[in-house]
Structure formats: C-alpha cells, structure tokens
Design a protein around this motif. Structure first.
Motif, PDB file in Angstrom:
ATOM      1  N   LEU A   7       0.829  -1.206   0.000  1.00  0.00           N
ATOM      2  CA  LEU A   7       0.000   0.000   0.000  1.00  0.00           C
ATOM      3  C   LEU A   7       0.865   1.257   0.000  1.00  0.00           C
ATOM      4  O   LEU A   7       0.548   2.247  -0.651  1.00  0.00           O
ATOM      5  CB  LEU A   7      -0.929  -0.007   1.217  1.00  0.00           C
ATOM      6  N   GLY A   8       1.977   1.180   0.734  1.00  0.00           N
ATOM      7  CA  GLY A   8       2.906   2.309   0.747  1.00  0.00           C
ATOM      8  C   GLY A   8       3.511   2.553  -0.627  1.00  0.00           C
ATOM      9  O   GLY A   8       3.660   3.690  -1.068  1.00  0.00           O
ATOM     10  N   ALA A  56       1.135   4.133  -3.029  1.00  0.00           N
ATOM     11  CA  ALA A  56       0.955   5.558  -2.770  1.00  0.00           C
ATOM     12  C   ALA A  56       2.161   6.388  -3.173  1.00  0.00           C
ATOM     13  O   ALA A  56       2.100   7.606  -3.162  1.00  0.00           O
ATOM     14  CB  ALA A  56       0.642   5.769  -1.288  1.00  0.00           C
ATOM     15  N   SER A  57       3.281   5.722  -3.493  1.00  0.00           N
ATOM     16  CA  SER A  57       4.463   6.523  -3.784  1.00  0.00           C
ATOM     17  C   SER A  57       5.149   6.176  -5.101  1.00  0.00           C
ATOM     18  O   SER A  57       5.754   7.032  -5.723  1.00  0.00           O
ATOM     19  CB  SER A  57       5.476   6.377  -2.643  1.00  0.00           C
ATOM     20  N   LYS A  58       5.047   4.932  -5.539  1.00  0.00           N
ATOM     21  CA  LYS A  58       5.851   4.519  -6.692  1.00  0.00           C
ATOM     22  C   LYS A  58       5.009   4.188  -7.927  1.00  0.00           C
ATOM     23  O   LYS A  58       5.460   3.479  -8.799  1.00  0.00           O
ATOM     24  CB  LYS A  58       6.684   3.281  -6.325  1.00  0.00           C
ATOM     25  N   ALA A 108       0.895   8.362  -8.564  1.00  0.00           N
ATOM     26  CA  ALA A 108       1.606   9.077  -7.500  1.00  0.00           C
ATOM     27  C   ALA A 108       2.639  10.027  -8.108  1.00  0.00           C
ATOM     28  O   ALA A 108       2.763  11.175  -7.679  1.00  0.00           O
ATOM     29  CB  ALA A 108       2.284   8.083  -6.567  1.00  0.00           C
ATOM     30  N   GLU A 109       3.350   9.551  -9.114  1.00  0.00           N
ATOM     31  CA  GLU A 109       4.410  10.375  -9.683  1.00  0.00           C
ATOM     32  C   GLU A 109       3.859  11.575 -10.425  1.00  0.00           C
ATOM     33  O   GLU A 109       4.496  12.613 -10.513  1.00  0.00           O
ATOM     34  CB  GLU A 109       5.292   9.525 -10.615  1.00  0.00           C
ATOM     35  N   ASN A 127       1.164  13.055  -9.518  1.00  0.00           N
ATOM     36  CA  ASN A 127       0.298  13.749  -8.563  1.00  0.00           C
ATOM     37  C   ASN A 127      -1.174  13.697  -8.956  1.00  0.00           C
ATOM     38  O   ASN A 127      -1.927  14.637  -8.739  1.00  0.00           O
ATOM     39  CB  ASN A 127       0.726  15.203  -8.392  1.00  0.00           C
ATOM     40  N   PRO A 136      -5.092   9.436  -6.331  1.00  0.00           N
ATOM     41  CA  PRO A 136      -4.389   8.195  -5.974  1.00  0.00           C
ATOM     42  C   PRO A 136      -5.129   6.933  -6.423  1.00  0.00           C
ATOM     43  O   PRO A 136      -6.343   6.968  -6.678  1.00  0.00           O
ATOM     44  CB  PRO A 136      -4.297   8.253  -4.454  1.00  0.00           C
TER      45      PRO A 136
END
Lengths: 269, 248
Positions: A156-157, A160-162, A166-167, A169, A172
């Motif tokens: 999940l992390g 949300a970031s990779k 996410a990249e 913006n 999500p």
C-alpha cells in the motif's frame, strides 16, 4: 475509459492468481470486455488456472520485444468470449519487462478492453512494480495472518508513492481489501487474525472476504476459474466481489460462523 | 508542504519551486574595524578549517547599526570573502547597506531583524566583538501534516512538528525535528527531536511502537511493553530517560 486493476499482495501464495482469474472472468461474465495479464514472468501460472496452457504460442515478452503482435499473443478464453488472456513468458525473467513496453501494451489494450486486470507476482521487485505502476485500482489480497498483513501494508505504501498516479500527482490509486483463505473456525481458535484485526491494521475498504475452500484447489487443478463454480462458497464470494466493485450493494458474507446459530442456541462462546 | 513529499520520486518538469529549510551560520558584527574583523575571522577559521571552508554565511549588521558605527558593506564582503566564506545574505542592514548588498547580488533578509534578536544583542555586552552566532534557520512552515495512513516501509521527515491524522503502520518510520503527534495507532518507529531537541515530545492515541526516540534517547518495543496501551499517551524526556505517561 479502460480501467486498469492490479491484483497484488507482496506476499506469495495468498491467492493473487486465483483472484485475478476469478474477477476477470466475473467482469467478462457481466458483459465487460476484459483482459487479464500475467506479470509473473518465469513463474507463470495464470494460464493453468484459466485452462489455456495448451494454447500459449506467444507471450508478453514476445510482444515487448516486437517478436509478435499483441493480437497474436492474446488468447481468447474458452468459457467467455469477452475475456482474453495475455500470458507471461516462462523461459525469461522479470528483467525482460520494461516500463516502456508495458506502457505501450496497456495503451493498446485500453483501446479495446473495458477492464485490464494485472496479475502481479509476489515481492516488490521489478515484476510487481511494473504490474502496479499503471494501475487505477488495486485489489490487495491478504490472508488473515501477520506476515501477509504487513506485506500488504508495504505494498500500500508503494502504491501511494511509486505508481504513475503518484508520480504525476494524479488522483491516488483506489485500494480495495480482499481477505482470502478466511476461516471463521480458525479465527475463533486464534490461529488466524479476524477481519476486524486486519481492518484495524490496514484501514482499507473491504471488497470481500473469500472463505478457505476446497473448491479453489479443485478449480485451479481443472483450469476453470472458481467463480464459474456457482455453488461453491468461494465462487459466490468472488461473484459478490465483482458485483460490489461494479457498484452493487451486497452485504458481506462468509464472516459469520457457520455454526453460529447452534452456538447461540447453546450459549457457547 | 504536501504529503509524502519525501517518499515520492517525481518525474518533474524542468523547473520546480520547492520550499526548503537550511541552517546557515550568522556572523554578527559588533565592531566596524575591518582589520579586527579579519583577524578574528582568521583565528576562528583556524579552529575548524574544514567546517568553515566555503561555508555560506549571513551577516548581521543590526548591532553595528544600532551603535551607529559606519561600515562599508562592499569592503566588509570583500574582507569576509578573503577568509574563504561566502556571504549569502544580510540582515539588520540600513538602507544604504541593503542597496549595496543588492548590487553585489546578496539577498537582503528584512524579516529576520525582529525585535527579539535585537534584545538578544543588547544583552550580550560581554561578548567578543565578533562571533559566529547560533545557527539561524529560515523558517517557513516547517510542520508536516499527513492525513493518510503511513504504510510499512514509508519514511516521513519533518523539519518542524509532524502531525499524522491516521495510523502509522509497523515498519514505517516517522522523524521530526520537533514534536510528533499521531492521532491513531503508532505501530512503527517514531523519532522526535532528531536534531537534538530534548524538549520534543511524542503524542499518540495508541502506543504499539517498534521504537520511540527523543533526541537520540530511545526505547524499543520490548522496553515499552507494559506501558499504557490503548490510551492516549505522551512521551517526553526527563533527565535523559524517556517517560511514557497517560494523557487522561
């Protein structure tokens, strides 16, 4: 607009491929043109679960390398003509996957299909990363045990970031929890985490609980997605999940103990 | 500041404006004699040549100006540059000095010459005429607010306070130079006052952390066990020992 769904978990053996096969079949059965992609290059299994292992000629790596066209590699499902399968290569490894290649394939598939289901390999390395990178929705398959739950949290992390969303913006990725191999009996004997425990740790929308069931193994062995076994509890659970994903309201099942009624009657705990 | 600003890898456009905080030494002057200044600077630099080598520096003129001592800003900058320091800003300068600074391409920081610092300098009559001040940080909004759960493997850093309106998962790590507030379960690692602020505190609604630390004093999960579970708590430092206390 095509919707890209990634079925992922971090941990292996929790039921990602079973889930990918079942929900892609479920979506197709509901009348949506669907394709399911196996990202587990080198350890492909989806073709077995879908019962199309004898019809694999080209695979996703051939398409990425330009050795075959996408249409040559796509396999039509024998049970439902709205469903296609894009198999993984068994003779290569994950390094053969490229972000650019996957991006092109997904773009092309999006023109034709309503839902694109990406069956992620276990782990958080390249295969899993590329399976989730382009996703719009994520189905997090979790077993009710601590290591699976922690791995899901990690995934999940990463979502949300990779991921692409996410990249860039963008909005999500929408995350859904699928709790598989759930056995109320084992929860009661404290061998397994309960649904509440898992939800407390992950705080995620529950899409459905899939009970531990013999029908899953039977279906896998015979190469028929378990959702087609309408009499089985797991098949019904997946049918509910697909319906809920498509916006239908269905109460959650397979959470209550089968013996609950007698338990209440005799006051046992 | 946006969420996850540190954990995301962007593929950005060619140019992006970002807010960031730096610690820069401040050179506060109390004397206008350039010869003395140069001599003292050299002495100071000899104590830690590596530290001062090409170091950026902000010049504070408020004291000199208060004493109405004339100083030529251009000469001062040349003198400081000779000792290997780079002047990157000036504060407390008068109109003339600020103008000179701008022509030399040195930013003028007016917001920093607040009365508080001035009071500080009047008190310091016993100080040597020249000193490298405590580090000045360019404060913007240093606090970080996170509204979504922090997942295993994620790492969040705040230059000020860190406020998390969700849970912190096992295997996640949150760090703040100031206080940490977690309005949810804290299961990961939480490190407050990471730059040595012993006054920093950690607050959370449910302590199940793998590790808690304030200014380098830490406790691991095993040491925490038996502490108040399932209740709002605060953690602070008392004589180099972490104290876990219920808030209710």
């Amino acid at each position: 607009m095509a919707r890209i769904i990634v079925v992922t978990s971090g941990k292996g053996g929790v039921g990602k491929t079973t889930t990918s096969a079942a929900i892609s079949m479920g979506l197709a059965k509901k009348g949506h043109k669907t394709v399911v992609i196996d990202f587990d290059v080198g350890l492909r299994n989806l073709d077995l679960i879908m019962g199309c292992e004898r019809r694999v000629v080209y695979d996703i790596i051939n398409v990425i390398n330009g050795e075959a066209t996408l249409h040559q590699a796509l396999i039509k499902d024998k049970n439902c003509n709205l469903l296609s399968i894009l198999p993984a290569s068994q003779t290569r490894n994950k390094d053969a996957l490229t972000q650019e290649g996957i991006g092109k394939i997904l773009e092309e598939l999006a023109k034709e299909f309503k839902y694109i289901v990406c069956d992620s390999p276990a782990g958080i390395e390249k295969g899993a990363h590329l399976a989730m990178y382009f996703a719009d929705d994520a189905f997090i398959v979790t077993n009710p045990e601590v290591s699976s739950v922690r791995d899901s949290d990690r995934i999940l992390g990463l979502l949300a970031s990779k991921s692409r969303r996410a990249e860039q913006n963008a909005e999500p990725i929408k995350e859904y929890l699928l709790l598989s191999r759930y056995s109320q009996e084992r929860v009661r004997s404290k061998e397994m985490l309960s649904l509440d425990d898992v939800q407390e740790i992950l705080s995620l929308d529950l899409l459905g609980v899939i009970p531990e069931s013999k029908s899953v193994l039977l279906a896998s062995n015979s190469g028929i997605p378990v959702i087609l076994d309408e009499k089985s509890d797991a098949g019904q659970a997946y049918a509910d999940i697909v319906a809920r994903y498509l916006g239908e309201k269905k109460p959650h099942r397979f959470i209550d103990d089968k013996k609950g009624f007698f338990r209440k009657l005799f006051g046992g705990k | 500041m946006t969420i996850n600003a540190r954990s995301k890898s962007h593929s950005p456009p060619a140019v992006e404006f970002k807010s960031s905080t730096f610690s820069v030494p401040v050179l506060s002057l109390t004397n206008n004699d350039l010869v003395i200044i140069e001599k003292l600077l050299d002495e100071k630099i000899k104590l830690a040549p590596e530290f001062f080598k090409h170091s950026p520096i902000v010049v504070d003129l408020s004291d000199v100006n208060k004493k109405e001592l004339f100083i030529n800003f251009g000469d001062l900058v040349a003198c400081i540059r000779k000792s290997g320091l780079f002047v990157i800003g000036v504060r407390g300068g008068n109109e003339q000095q600020n103008l000179e600074a701008i022509t030399l391409g040195i930013p003028v920081n007016t917001s920093q010459s607040n009365p508080e610092t001035k009071i500080d300098y009047t008190k310091s009559s016993t100080r040597t005429p020249l000193q490298v001040d405590d580090e000045l940080t360019f404060h913007d909004s240093n606090n970080v607010i996170i509204t979504k759960p922090i997942r295993s493997g994620q790492r969040i850093y705040s230059h000020g306070d860190l406020i998390v309106l969700a849970q912190v998962g096992a295997g996640a790590e949150i760090l703040a130079e100031g206080n940490i507030h977690v309005y949810g379960s804290l299961r990961g690692r939480a490190l407050a006052g990471v730059q040595g602020n012993t006054e920093a505190r950690i607050f959370c609604l449910n302590l199940q952390a793998e590790l808690i630390s304030i200014a380098g004093n830490y406790k691991i999960s095993d040491d925490i066990q038996g502490a108040i579970a399932n209740a709002p708590i605060q953690i602070y430092l008392q004589k180099n020992t972490l104290v876990i206390k219920s808030l209710v």
